[in-house]
Design a protein around this motif. Structure first.
Motif, PDB file in Angstrom:
ATOM      1  N   UNK A 112       0.814  -0.742  -0.070  1.00 30.66           N
ATOM      2  CA  UNK A 112       0.474   0.142   0.178  1.00 30.66           C
ATOM      3  C   UNK A 112       1.164   1.360  -0.102  1.00 30.66           C
ATOM      4  N   UNK A 113       1.678   1.606   0.780  1.00 35.91           N
ATOM      5  CA  UNK A 113       3.025   2.364   1.341  1.00 35.91           C
ATOM      6  C   UNK A 113       3.521   2.568  -0.341  1.00 35.91           C
ATOM      7  N   UNK A 114       4.206   1.052  -1.155  1.00 33.28           N
ATOM      8  CA  UNK A 114       4.853   1.759  -2.375  1.00 33.28           C
ATOM      9  C   UNK A 114       3.583   2.260  -2.729  1.00 33.28           C
ATOM     10  N   UNK A 115       2.652   1.802  -3.184  1.00 38.75           N
ATOM     11  CA  UNK A 115       1.796   2.141  -4.478  1.00 38.75           C
ATOM     12  C   UNK A 115       1.379   3.987  -4.210  1.00 38.75           C
ATOM     13  N   UNK A 116       1.272   4.367  -2.392  1.00 31.36           N
ATOM     14  CA  UNK A 116       0.890   5.303  -2.619  1.00 31.36           C
ATOM     15  C   UNK A 116       1.320   6.613  -2.667  1.00 31.36           C
ATOM     16  N   UNK A 117       2.766   6.137  -2.459  1.00 34.66           N
ATOM     17  CA  UNK A 117       3.997   6.557  -2.506  1.00 34.66           C
ATOM     18  C   UNK A 117       4.232   7.198  -4.470  1.00 34.66           C
ATOM     19  N   UNK A 118       3.763   6.603  -4.754  1.00 31.46           N
ATOM     20  CA  UNK A 118       3.682   6.544  -6.390  1.00 31.46           C
ATOM     21  C   UNK A 118       3.263   7.436  -6.555  1.00 31.46           C
ATOM     22  N   UNK A 119       1.623   7.314  -6.206  1.00 24.52           N
ATOM     23  CA  UNK A 119       0.834   8.901  -6.152  1.00 24.52           C
ATOM     24  C   UNK A 119       0.855  10.207  -5.690  1.00 24.52           C
ATOM     25  N   UNK A 120       1.777  10.029  -5.238  1.00 26.85           N
ATOM     26  CA  UNK A 120       2.045  11.554  -4.364  1.00 26.85           C
ATOM     27  C   UNK A 120       1.678  12.168  -2.661  1.00 26.85           C
ATOM     28  N   UNK A 121       1.956  10.653  -2.416  1.00 24.91           N
ATOM     29  CA  UNK A 121       1.329  10.084  -0.611  1.00 24.91           C
ATOM     30  C   UNK A 121       2.480  11.427  -0.509  1.00 24.91           C
ATOM     31  N   UNK A 122       2.233  12.433   0.485  1.00 17.13           N
ATOM     32  CA  UNK A 122       2.809  12.478   1.787  1.00 17.13           C
ATOM     33  C   UNK A 122       2.625  12.696   2.872  1.00 17.13           C
ATOM     34  N   UNK A 123       1.378  12.730   3.486  1.00 12.92           N
ATOM     35  CA  UNK A 123       1.392  11.583   4.979  1.00 12.92           C
ATOM     36  C   UNK A 123       0.417  10.989   5.357  1.00 12.92           C
ATOM     37  N   UNK A 124       0.261  10.272   6.350  1.00 14.69           N
ATOM     38  CA  UNK A 124      -0.654   8.904   7.218  1.00 14.69           C
ATOM     39  C   UNK A 124      -0.836   9.734   8.302  1.00 14.69           C
ATOM     40  N   UNK A 125      -2.448   9.733   8.316  1.00 16.65           N
ATOM     41  CA  UNK A 125      -2.295   9.923   9.781  1.00 16.65           C
ATOM     42  C   UNK A 125      -3.268   8.680  10.379  1.00 16.65           C
ATOM     43  N   UNK A 126      -2.843   7.926  11.406  1.00 15.69           N
ATOM     44  CA  UNK A 126      -3.374   6.632  11.860  1.00 15.69           C
ATOM     45  C   UNK A 126      -3.421   6.372  13.827  1.00 15.69           C
ATOM     46  N   UNK A 127      -4.377   6.168  14.055  1.00 13.04           N
ATOM     47  CA  UNK A 127      -4.328   5.660  15.548  1.00 13.04           C
ATOM     48  C   UNK A 127      -4.509   3.981  15.928  1.00 13.04           C
ATOM     49  N   UNK A 128      -5.008   4.128  16.492  1.00 13.09           N
ATOM     50  CA  UNK A 128      -5.278   2.607  16.793  1.00 13.09           C
ATOM     51  C   UNK A 128      -4.284   1.852  17.958  1.00 13.09           C
ATOM     52  N   UNK A 129      -2.954   2.185  18.140  1.00 17.71           N
ATOM     53  CA  UNK A 129      -2.024   1.908  18.789  1.00 17.71           C
ATOM     54  C   UNK A 129      -2.719   2.197  20.390  1.00 17.71           C
ATOM     55  N   UNK A 130      -3.264   4.014  20.576  1.00 14.36           N
ATOM     56  CA  UNK A 130      -3.287   4.550  21.771  1.00 14.36           C
ATOM     57  C   UNK A 130      -1.841   4.976  22.145  1.00 14.36           C
ATOM     58  N   UNK A 131      -0.962   5.577  21.240  1.00 15.65           N
ATOM     59  CA  UNK A 131       0.382   5.663  21.382  1.00 15.65           C
ATOM     60  C   UNK A 131       0.834   7.220  20.398  1.00 15.65           C
ATOM     61  N   UNK A 132       1.314   8.081  20.672  1.00 13.79           N
ATOM     62  CA  UNK A 132       1.241   9.303  20.103  1.00 13.79           C
ATOM     63  C   UNK A 132       2.840   9.561  19.768  1.00 13.79           C
ATOM     64  N   UNK A 133       3.294   9.446  18.671  1.00 11.77           N
ATOM     65  CA  UNK A 133       4.159   9.410  17.398  1.00 11.77           C
ATOM     66  C   UNK A 133       3.953  10.418  16.291  1.00 11.77           C
ATOM     67  N   UNK A 134       5.240  11.024  16.033  1.00 15.49           N
ATOM     68  CA  UNK A 134       5.235  11.736  14.617  1.00 15.49           C
ATOM     69  C   UNK A 134       6.620  11.715  13.914  1.00 15.49           C
ATOM     70  N   UNK A 135       6.587  10.930  12.637  1.00 18.65           N
ATOM     71  CA  UNK A 135       8.313  10.317  11.942  1.00 18.65           C
ATOM     72  C   UNK A 135       7.904  10.107  10.700  1.00 18.65           C
ATOM     73  N   UNK A 136       9.123  10.399  10.641  1.00 17.02           N
ATOM     74  CA  UNK A 136       8.637   9.371   8.711  1.00 17.02           C
ATOM     75  C   UNK A 136       9.287   7.435   8.320  1.00 17.02           C
ATOM     76  N   UNK A 137       8.758   7.103   7.848  1.00 21.23           N
ATOM     77  CA  UNK A 137       8.498   5.261   8.074  1.00 21.23           C
ATOM     78  C   UNK A 137      10.317   5.448   7.900  1.00 21.23           C
TER      79      UNK A 137
END
Length: 265
Positions: free
Chosen positions: A164-189
């Motif tokens: 999914x990331x491979x295809x989304x990056x090819x489409x121009x993806x800049x940022x992904x906003x997510x949750x689920x873990x109940x943990x805060x974090x910010x950073x590049x993959x």
């Protein structure tokens, strides 16, 4: 914001969060899933009532808790009925302006306990939105399940995340906003090569008692040209209070961050 979990929420935080968000006057409020604890009708009504008090436009996607757990017939045959009744028929809503294009993605899987998955149709719809975006627009994906997580996260990794990331990056993806873990974090993959050049912004739990050692929080994301600022607001006895701003800057080698008053990383 993410993981409000109405049904396991903290009522004393409702008014402070609404006041904080409305005071900031955002262009868009994004909620990345798990609006309810058990996808019960009353929990959806409570989430709907809370969202109706936000002044800004709201874009939300389902999480695994927004699928019925104990009503097996509904879980397998009508898993999104409650979510759609509360928030409208679109499970993967979008937002577009000259500066910002947001694509919602439903990663919840009714056939799984909590693990997320990326569907091919979801990828196609997100890529279509990103390809149609103006060249200068920031391209943002919203999903409940993170596409990358620490080894000790205690959650099963999202199925299909690498492709999914491979295809989304090819489409121009800049940022992904997510949750689920109940943990805060910010950073590049960092672990998934396909995500190189993209930024993952993880919100903790906005309102629930399931804090896992962290404060209830939400993020304010602002953009000025190539610079992105992420401010984490955490719950305190005096309301939601801003922590030091994390300034992100993108260059040819990807995203790098610096906390206000700190050094680059």
């Amino acid at each position: 914001m993410s993981d409000l979990h109405f049904g396991r929420d903290r009522p004393e935080l409702h008014a402070p969060m609404l006041a904080a968000v409305n005071r900031l006057q955002p262009d868009l409020v994004v909620i990345s899933g798990d609006l309810t604890q058990r996808a019960l009708a009353g929990q959806f009504r409570s989430a709907q009532a809370f969202i109706s008090r936000l002044d800004a436009r709201v874009l939300s996607v389902p999480g695994n808790h927004d699928v019925p757990l104990y009503n097996l017939a509904q879980r397998f045959f009508h898993p999104w009925r409650g979510f759609r009744r509360a928030f409208g028929p679109e499970l993967e809503p979008g937002f577009s302006s000259a500066e910002l294009v947001v694509a919602g993605m439903n990663t919840a899987d009714p056939l799984s306990w909590q693990r997320g998955r990326v569907r091919s149709g979801s990828l196609a719809r997100a890529c279509a939105r990103f390809r149609a975006a103006p060249p200068q627009a920031l391209r943002v994906l919203v999903a409940h399940h993170p596409f990358e997580q620490a080894a000790d996260a205690g959650k099963t990794p999202t199925r299909g995340a690498q492709e999914a990331l491979r295809r989304l990056r090819a489409c121009g993806l800049d940022i992904v906003l997510t949750g689920h873990l109940h943990k805060w974090s910010v950073g590049p993959y960092r672990r998934l090569r396909a995500g190189a050049g993209a930024l993952q912004i993880q919100a903790g739990t906005g309102l629930s008692t399931r804090q896992r050692g962290e404060e209830n929080d939400f993020n304010l994301i602002t953009r000025e040209g190539p610079r992105l600022s992420v401010t984490r607001y955490v719950a305190t006895p005096d309301g939601f209070v801003a922590l030091p701003v994390l300034h992100m800057h993108r260059s040819g080698s990807g995203w790098a961050g610096q906390e206000e008053g700190g050094t680059g990383s």
